[in-house]
Design a protein around this motif. Structure first.
Motif, PDB file in Angstrom:
ATOM      1  N   PRO A 229       0.813  -1.217   0.000  1.00 12.60           N
ATOM      2  CA  PRO A 229       0.000   0.000   0.000  1.00 12.60           C
ATOM      3  C   PRO A 229       0.847   1.268   0.000  1.00 12.60           C
ATOM      4  O   PRO A 229       0.425   2.299  -0.532  1.00 12.60           O
ATOM      5  N   THR A 230       2.035   1.195   0.601  1.00  6.64           N
ATOM      6  CA  THR A 230       2.883   2.384   0.595  1.00  6.64           C
ATOM      7  C   THR A 230       3.342   2.722  -0.826  1.00  6.64           C
ATOM      8  O   THR A 230       3.396   3.893  -1.206  1.00  6.64           O
ATOM      9  N   GLU A 231       3.668   1.687  -1.605  1.00 13.57           N
ATOM     10  CA  GLU A 231       4.032   1.928  -2.999  1.00 13.57           C
ATOM     11  C   GLU A 231       2.839   2.469  -3.787  1.00 13.57           C
ATOM     12  O   GLU A 231       2.986   3.331  -4.656  1.00 13.57           O
ATOM     13  N   THR A 232       1.662   1.946  -3.483  1.00 11.59           N
ATOM     14  CA  THR A 232       0.447   2.442  -4.155  1.00 11.59           C
ATOM     15  C   THR A 232       0.235   3.919  -3.865  1.00 11.59           C
ATOM     16  O   THR A 232      -0.020   4.721  -4.774  1.00 11.59           O
ATOM     17  N   TYR A 233       0.340   4.285  -2.596  1.00 10.41           N
ATOM     18  CA  TYR A 233       0.127   5.690  -2.235  1.00 10.41           C
ATOM     19  C   TYR A 233       1.276   6.575  -2.731  1.00 10.41           C
ATOM     20  O   TYR A 233       1.069   7.763  -3.014  1.00 10.41           O
ATOM     21  N   LYS A 234       2.471   6.006  -2.812  1.00  8.89           N
ATOM     22  CA  LYS A 234       3.586   6.780  -3.362  1.00  8.89           C
ATOM     23  C   LYS A 234       3.305   7.157  -4.815  1.00  8.89           C
ATOM     24  O   LYS A 234       3.514   8.307  -5.229  1.00  8.89           O
ATOM     25  N   ARG A 235       2.820   6.165  -5.579  1.00 10.10           N
ATOM     26  CA  ARG A 235       2.503   6.444  -6.977  1.00 10.10           C
ATOM     27  C   ARG A 235       1.322   7.397  -7.086  1.00 10.10           C
ATOM     28  O   ARG A 235       1.275   8.255  -7.974  1.00 10.10           O
ATOM     29  N   LEU A 236       0.379   7.262  -6.166  1.00 16.13           N
ATOM     30  CA  LEU A 236      -0.804   8.121  -6.206  1.00 16.13           C
ATOM     31  C   LEU A 236      -0.445   9.561  -5.857  1.00 16.13           C
ATOM     32  O   LEU A 236      -1.000  10.501  -6.453  1.00 16.13           O
ATOM     33  N   LEU A 237       0.492   9.752  -4.915  1.00 15.41           N
ATOM     34  CA  LEU A 237       0.904  11.112  -4.554  1.00 15.41           C
ATOM     35  C   LEU A 237       1.572  11.834  -5.718  1.00 15.41           C
ATOM     36  O   LEU A 237       1.492  13.061  -5.834  1.00 15.41           O
ATOM     37  N   ALA A 238       2.251  11.058  -6.576  1.00 19.40           N
ATOM     38  CA  ALA A 238       2.931  11.656  -7.719  1.00 19.40           C
ATOM     39  C   ALA A 238       2.074  11.640  -8.980  1.00 19.40           C
ATOM     40  O   ALA A 238       2.572  12.010 -10.053  1.00 19.40           O
ATOM     41  N   ALA A 239       0.822  11.208  -8.873  1.00 20.98           N
ATOM     42  CA  ALA A 239      -0.042  11.133 -10.050  1.00 20.98           C
ATOM     43  C   ALA A 239      -0.318  12.530 -10.599  1.00 20.98           C
ATOM     44  O   ALA A 239      -0.409  13.518  -9.852  1.00 20.98           O
TER      45      ALA A 239
END
Length: 488
Positions: A106-116
């Motif tokens: 989930p941290t990788e998911t949110y990392k990608r989402l923050l940079a979306a």
């Protein structure tokens, strides 16, 4: 090396590069040769200018940039809930820990989402600036934890903090939108399934209603009650048949003993309950006694015997007429009826009449019960297949209803499971208000310039004393070659 013309010798003597040859450039001069110092100072000055001019230009022209940092954390525990619905079933929801599956981070998911891009666009729109100007956040994941550290730069401390707040707000809005979209998609898919379940329930209910209207059978329990009632009726018929046999045997025994029938016994009891008939019977008895006395004294044709016989016949005719009027029996039945005084036989005649009445009533009841039993058995045989079909339909209906109710309950409980695909994320550190600029880094630039200058000094120092080093490396090689030449 060819000799130079004499006209060039004064020029070489006067030039600061006097004695500078290719071999000397390679090997260098003596350590105590101070004539080389101006050349080294000039090269060092040129190198220092090349090092410090870009640094000075960067520090004097680069705009100040401030960095605001924030931290997010993902709690590691899951959540579960279970609800028991009366006569329906159990509905449960379970949100597993976001770290339960090694294949999904989930941290990788949110990392990608923050940079979306759409989050950056939303954050930039909230600050009324282009996305290019807003900048790209720097996102770091802390190993073995659920921490996400985000940093973003701005032109001032307040601007950097405002960008962090805007990025955080856009991120949470997007996560909420994703969760809502997931719930809507789940509800849409569940709605289609619930529609199918509802159609199955209605179809089964319609089939049950049709079968109930056609057969009159409401439930399988009703068929079971009908079977139980038939068994009870069968036992009752058996008991009544045995009782009827006993009553019939008792009536037959009394009939044989009294030499009369229950009908005549009833008529006799009825006659002797009438006072007028009793008087006529007594009169007939008196006339019979008188006839017996006269007959014993006189002959058959004696006037007194004939008078007594006529009196007895008259009394008997009156008694029979009274008996016919009371009982309504015919001549033949009256002829078989004993109209004499019943005496001690009254109790037996009464028992005969009572037993016969009970036997008749029991026979009628047995016939009615037997008719009911036959009708019930006929209905039972006709309802065997419909009852089995109804039981199957009711079981299918119960299953379909349970599935339908469970689907609805599961849909409702899934609405509370907001963190199934997008785990809960919390703000551990709010966007900070920086006090010092993060760019340009003056100390780092100065340290880099000083380090470059030191390295350049070390290089020039090695160049200054390269000749002794080269001679030390070359001399042992020549000595080794001299030792290898054989003596003549």
């Amino acid at each position: 090396m060819p000799l130079l013309p004499r006209s060039f010798v004064p020029a070489l003597v006067r030039s600061p590069l006097r004695g500078l040859t290719f071999a000397r450039i390679l090997r260098g001069g003596r350590l105590a040769d101070a004539g080389r110092l101006p050349r080294y100072l000039g090269l060092f000055a040129i190198g220092a200018v090349c090092i410090w001019t870009p640094i000075t230009t960067y520090l004097s022209t680069a705009p100040l940039r401030y960095t605001s940092g924030l931290s997010l954390i993902l709690p590691g525990s899951g959540a579960s809930a279970s609800v028991n619905l009366d006569r329906i079933g159990q509905a449960s929801s379970f949100a597993s820990s976001p770290y339960a599956h090694s294949s999904v981070s989930p941290t990788e998911t949110y990392k990608r989402l923050l940079a979306a891009e759409r989050i950056l666009d939303a954050a930039a729109d909230s600050m009324a600036m282009p996305t290019r100007t807003f900048g790209q956040p720097r996102i770091e994941l802390v190993d073995q934890t659920g921490l996400i550290h985000v940093s973003i730069t701005g032109t001032s401390p307040e601007d950097a903090k405002a960008r962090g707040d805007a990025l955080l707000s856009a991120f949470f809005s997007e996560v909420e939108a994703l969760r809502t979209d997931e719930l809507n998609m789940r509800e849409t898919g569940a709605g289609e399934a619930i529609g199918d379940y509802r159609e199955a329930v209605l179809a089964t209910r319609s089939e049950i209603s049709r079968l109930q209207r056609e057969t009159g059978l409401i439930s399988a329990a009703q068929f079971e009650a009908l079977v139980a009632e038939n068994d009870t009726l069968a036992l009752r018929v058996q008991d009544m048949s045995a009782t009827l046999a006993d009553k019939s045997e008792a009536v037959a025994t009394l009939t044989a003993a009294l030499r009369t029938t229950p009908r005549l016994a009833s008529a006799a009891l009825k006659l002797h309950a009438d006072t007028a008939f009793t008087a006529l019977v007594e009169e007939m008895s008196d006339q019979a006694a008188l006839l017996s006395r006269k007959s014993s004294k006189f002959g058959e044709n004696h006037p007194e015997v004939r008078a007594a016989r006529d009196g007895h016949a008259t009394a008997q005719s009156a008694a029979l007429a009274r008996a016919r009027a009371i009982t309504g029996l015919g001549h033949d039945a009256l002829a078989a009826l004993d109209i004499s005084h019943v005496g001690n036989r009254a109790a037996l005649l009464s028992d005969l009449v009572t037993l016969d009445a009970e036997r008749a009533g029991l026979a009628a009841e047995l016939a009615e019960t037997d008719a009911r039993l036959r009708a019930a058995r006929t209905r039972q045989m006709a309802l065997i297949d419909p009852a089995a079909r109804l039981e199957d339909l009711q079981r299918d209906f119960a299953v379909a209803e349970a599935v339908f109710a469970s689907a609805i309950a599961r849909t409702q409980t899934n609405k509370a499971d907001l963190f199934a695909s997008y785990p809960l994320v919390q703000v551990l550190e709010d966007p900070s208000l920086p006090t010092d600029p993060s760019s340009p880094r003056r100390k780092l630039a100065m340290a880099a310039g000083v380090a470059a200058t030191i390295f350049m000094l070390i290089g020039f120092s090695l160049g200054w004393m390269r000749r002794p080093l080269i001679d030390r490396l070359i001399t042992p090689a020549h000595a080794s070659e001299a030792q290898m030449v054989p003596a003549e």
